[in-house]
Design a protein around this motif. Sequence first.
Motif, PDB file in Angstrom:
ATOM      1  N   SER A 153    -102.374  23.016 -34.923  1.00  0.00           N
ATOM      2  CA  SER A 153    -101.765  23.287 -33.739  1.00  0.00           C
ATOM      3  C   SER A 153    -102.000  22.079 -32.642  1.00  0.00           C
TER       4      SER A 153
ATOM      5  N   ALA B 257     -97.998  21.033 -26.469  1.00  0.00           N
ATOM      6  CA  ALA B 257     -96.738  20.488 -26.364  1.00  0.00           C
ATOM      7  C   ALA B 257     -96.664  19.986 -24.900  1.00  0.00           C
TER       8      ALA B 257
ATOM      9  N   ALA C  27     -87.328  23.266 -32.674  1.00  0.00           N
ATOM     10  CA  ALA C  27     -88.441  24.219 -32.331  1.00  0.00           C
ATOM     11  C   ALA C  27     -87.931  25.750 -32.311  1.00  0.00           C
TER      12      ALA C  27
ATOM     13  N   ALA D  21     -96.538  29.623 -28.589  1.00  0.00           N
ATOM     14  CA  ALA D  21     -96.228  28.261 -29.154  1.00  0.00           C
ATOM     15  C   ALA D  21     -94.946  28.107 -29.921  1.00  0.00           C
TER      16      ALA D  21
ATOM     17  N   ALA E  87     -94.376  16.350 -28.760  1.00  0.00           N
ATOM     18  CA  ALA E  87     -95.686  16.707 -29.626  1.00  0.00           C
ATOM     19  C   ALA E  87     -96.098  15.691 -30.400  1.00  0.00           C
TER      20      ALA E  87
ATOM     21  N   ALA F  96     -96.847  23.785 -31.950  1.00  0.00           N
ATOM     22  CA  ALA F  96     -96.969  23.309 -30.508  1.00  0.00           C
ATOM     23  C   ALA F  96     -97.155  24.125 -29.402  1.00  0.00           C
TER      24      ALA F  96
END
Length: 255
Positions: A76, A79, A96, A195, A232, A246
């Motif tokens: 992780s 973002a 995404a 996320a 990211a 992200a």
Amino acid sequence: LSCTCLPHWVPLFASAMMKIACKALTGKQNAVEEACQALSGKQSANDGDETYLPLVTDGAADNGAWVKYLGHDPLSVPAEPVTGFSGARASFEAVAIPAPVVMDIAVPTNNWEPGQVFMAQGPSGPIRVHLPPGAQPGSTARVKLAPRPEYRIQVPAGVAPGYLVRFKNLAGKEVAVAVPPGLQSGDTFDVTPPALMIRVPEKASPGDFVIFSHTVPPAKGEQSGRTEFFRARIPESVQACDHFAAVLPPPIVQN
């Protein structure tokens, strides 16, 4: 009893957090958007039903309940919002998808061992899949892509579903999270940050920046949604066709 909850924690930006955010914890399709709408004040809830817990690393709080940090997720990364020309430093474009992403993957008919990696077709192109335990050659395996939970909370005595549990995270910022439906005193639930799951482009490497977009559905009374752009940095522990999370920044509160 314990449960794993979906995107639900963000730093406290307004005096009252919205209980409607607990809908995101129940696995609804628009979990990320509903959590952000609730936390930005676009939905209403009653104030007053809340409790405070200290963040502990061992043992329990005085009332027998606790909030524990579950550790850093190496897959992780933050973002970062893209404004102006800041996206020019991103070398690759990526797709995404709001977490969690659940897929049914056809397991090859060859001899495979649990945890072994094979290539499969994902929602945005070829992906590397780690064969889950119990999957058999020629069968269908269910794969879930999501960040790891960040905190685990034990429900305090006298607290019912919908109550807000407040605590300070490791950074010292106050966080509020609603107790999910169906839980009672002594039960635990995990808190996972909102996320997007990012597929690593084929020619990208760890350390590279990727740029991607996220479409926020229209709020009540709005005619259309909006598209936000982020970038990211690819984590060190992934490679092309892997996924990483992200973590979205907290929403901006409109006065």
